[in-house]
Design a protein around this motif. Sequence first.
Motif, PDB file in Angstrom:
ATOM      1  N   ARG A 118      -7.578   1.995   3.808  1.00 29.42           N
ATOM      2  CA  ARG A 118      -6.255   2.582   3.545  1.00 29.42           C
ATOM      3  C   ARG A 118      -5.655   2.076   2.244  1.00 29.42           C
ATOM      4  O   ARG A 118      -4.709   2.646   1.728  1.00 29.42           O
ATOM      5  N   TYR A 119      -6.178   0.973   1.737  1.00 33.00           N
ATOM      6  CA  TYR A 119      -5.569   0.288   0.593  1.00 33.00           C
ATOM      7  C   TYR A 119      -5.939   1.027  -0.687  1.00 33.00           C
ATOM      8  O   TYR A 119      -7.052   0.913  -1.197  1.00 33.00           O
ATOM      9  N   ARG A 120      -5.008   1.768  -1.258  1.00 29.55           N
ATOM     10  CA  ARG A 120      -5.323   2.667  -2.347  1.00 29.55           C
ATOM     11  C   ARG A 120      -5.835   1.923  -3.589  1.00 29.55           C
ATOM     12  O   ARG A 120      -6.823   2.318  -4.201  1.00 29.55           O
ATOM     13  N   SER A 121      -5.140   0.845  -3.966  1.00 27.57           N
ATOM     14  CA  SER A 121      -5.500   0.125  -5.193  1.00 27.57           C
ATOM     15  C   SER A 121      -6.964  -0.272  -5.234  1.00 27.57           C
ATOM     16  O   SER A 121      -7.609  -0.216  -6.280  1.00 27.57           O
ATOM     17  N   TRP A 177      -9.472   1.200  -4.092  1.00 23.87           N
ATOM     18  CA  TRP A 177     -10.354   2.324  -4.439  1.00 23.87           C
ATOM     19  C   TRP A 177     -10.138   2.778  -5.858  1.00 23.87           C
ATOM     20  O   TRP A 177     -11.078   3.222  -6.523  1.00 23.87           O
ATOM     21  N   VAL A 178      -8.896   2.653  -6.353  1.00 25.28           N
ATOM     22  CA  VAL A 178      -8.667   2.899  -7.783  1.00 25.28           C
ATOM     23  C   VAL A 178      -9.515   1.909  -8.583  1.00 25.28           C
ATOM     24  O   VAL A 178     -10.223   2.275  -9.525  1.00 25.28           O
ATOM     25  N   ASP A 236       0.025  -4.693  -1.983  1.00 25.85           N
ATOM     26  CA  ASP A 236       0.869  -3.523  -2.211  1.00 25.85           C
ATOM     27  C   ASP A 236       1.881  -3.421  -1.071  1.00 25.85           C
ATOM     28  O   ASP A 236       1.530  -3.602   0.095  1.00 25.85           O
ATOM     29  N   TYR A 291     -12.181   0.288  -7.615  1.00 23.90           N
ATOM     30  CA  TYR A 291     -13.599   0.575  -7.425  1.00 23.90           C
ATOM     31  C   TYR A 291     -14.051   1.669  -8.383  1.00 23.90           C
ATOM     32  O   TYR A 291     -15.062   1.536  -9.081  1.00 23.90           O
ATOM     33  N   ARG A 292     -13.237   2.742  -8.434  1.00 24.56           N
ATOM     34  CA  ARG A 292     -13.569   3.870  -9.315  1.00 24.56           C
ATOM     35  C   ARG A 292     -13.643   3.388 -10.774  1.00 24.56           C
ATOM     36  O   ARG A 292     -14.601   3.662 -11.483  1.00 24.56           O
ATOM     37  N   ASN A 329      -3.363   1.712 -13.397  1.00 22.18           N
ATOM     38  CA  ASN A 329      -4.360   2.755 -13.163  1.00 22.18           C
ATOM     39  C   ASN A 329      -5.674   2.489 -13.885  1.00 22.18           C
ATOM     40  O   ASN A 329      -6.663   3.163 -13.635  1.00 22.18           O
ATOM     41  N   ASP A 368       3.400  -0.962   0.331  1.00 18.22           N
ATOM     42  CA  ASP A 368       3.247   0.082   1.347  1.00 18.22           C
ATOM     43  C   ASP A 368       2.025  -0.138   2.221  1.00 18.22           C
ATOM     44  O   ASP A 368       1.692   0.661   3.076  1.00 18.22           O
ATOM     45  N   MET A 369       1.335  -1.275   1.989  1.00 21.15           N
ATOM     46  CA  MET A 369       0.067  -1.501   2.647  1.00 21.15           C
ATOM     47  C   MET A 369       0.226  -1.780   4.135  1.00 21.15           C
ATOM     48  O   MET A 369      -0.344  -1.123   4.994  1.00 21.15           O
TER      49      MET A 369
END
Lengths: 308, 298
Positions: B70-73, B75-76, B244, B78-79, B226, B246-247
């Motif tokens: 769920r942790y967006r950062s 995956w950002v 984060d 990782y990408r 980003n 919102d985590m």
Amino acid sequence: MKKRSEWRTALRRDWQLYVFLLIPITYILIFAYAPMGGIVMAFQDYSARKGILGSDWVGLDNFRRFFESYNSRRAITNTIVLSLYTIVAGFPIPICFALMLNSLRREKFKKVTQTIVNMPHFISVTVMVGILMQIFNPRTGLYGAIGEWITGNYPGDILGSAAAFRHLYVWSGIWQNFGWNSVIYTAALSSVDPTYHEAAMLDGATRLQRVRHVDIPAILPTVVTMLILRMGSVMSIGFEKVYLMQNGLNMATSDIISTYVYQVSLAADGISDFSYATAIGLFNNVIEFILITIVNKISKKVSETSLW
Amino acid sequence: MRKQKVKLCKEDKIFYAVGYTIVIILTLLVLYPVIYIVSASFSSGDAVAQGKVWLWPVDFTLDGYKAVFRYRSIWVGYRNTIFYTVAGTLINVSITMICAYPLARQNLKGRSAISFLFTFTMLFSGGMIPKYILMKNLGLTNTIWSMLLPGAMSVYNMIVARTFIQSNIPNEMLEAAKIDGCDDFQFFFRMVLPLSKTVMAVLTLWYAVGHWNSYFSAFLYLSDKNLYPLQIFLKEILVQSQFDSDMITDVATATQQQNLKMLLKYSVIVVSTAPLMCFYPFVQKYFQKGVMVGSVKG
């Protein structure tokens, strides 16, 4: 005149090779030599507004300030102590490990062992320090659990202890790298002529005697070279891991030259002193340069291998 | 190893017993923290915090991993890391090879002077601050180029490649190709590159691992979230304990939050390190080859 025509022939013949070199040379001029020009900042009172060409010259003031400050002496001492500790504790272990592993007989076992002990080498610094922080957490970590199990109480905060910093830094490094560092010795040992071993066996030598009289002499040149080269980098201990392990409580032992440079320049808001930081960096680089030149000379004499 | 049945004398028996014991103990010392971390990441936060986990997971749960997904950062990061690793390694290997090949040619005029230009940078550098100011003045800070350009070529790796080319591609081959009307460009692309597969594999691995694991350039030059690679987010989560906001929303009490954060740390260690670890045994031989190639001086 002759020289020039020689060059002309060379260019005509090999122009494509020089075209290849154009990109790497441009790269090295911009990203390695241009910053060397920036070193003049060490002798200036650099201000971003005036730029390098317009800033005032102050001679050796930045260096004087550095040698007179308490923090600088601490940073120099810490750098050298941490570095020597790393060498003294970390250098012999891979050699012993390679000798031991090489003397064993099950090939499959040796291969699996080597794969396992090499793996931690690929853990990144951030994750490595993260692992340290989790495991050595005095309440929730393995360290806390073991402490409580033995003494009945939670132990003190080892991560914020100046006395423990060096041991944690050095031994976590050994944990991570001893396997990887043994690869070069394993390679040297695998090239030992097996007839030496056979001859020794015919003479009734035990395995231990063969380690002493065949294996160790065989890797000694590699050992000497590695040690000399390693001594040349005493002043160049990495910024990354120390910085991540650093906190307000362990600064007495964890503040080294490179982290000090960072603190007085990029980390300081408002009062970043680029000239002072450049001067410290220059001092460090000059000593490093002298050391590595000396050890390279020694290495050339002793073992006929050198860096360049 | 020749198979021979030699009866071991008493000293040798002791030697082997001691040898195997020490090697096994050392291997277990390396393995244990790894197993502990993996087990902790699959255990409940309570069990880890109370020190109940010793070897295997206790109260098996995937909560930590669910939080990671769920942790967006992450995956950002990782990408971005995948991008920096692929693009960076491509640049690295290309520049290293086009630099190594001309310098491997013994009769190139100015060869020793140009070589010195490169090797000198291994001994002396401008330092952290002049480099930073240069990047700033070039307008490269806070762009993807600050992750790709500063370390575009390692001189050490270039020397390794040069040594390899010198000892594996004989001069006669070039002469024969020249007689057939082949120029240097064609020779490089048609002969040198295909024959240098081994050393290129070694370089690719060295550079790729370097990109995957590095945080220093990003730490100095990037401020846009980003663009952050994974390692910077790992630094925030693991070292600074910053999450984060919102985590962690759906857990009630403070203790539960603490435990979830801890679990997330263990899981994120596994998620970020597992790819390299799983990949390594298959490419191990190339790394070891690299050590040998590197130790032979040209």
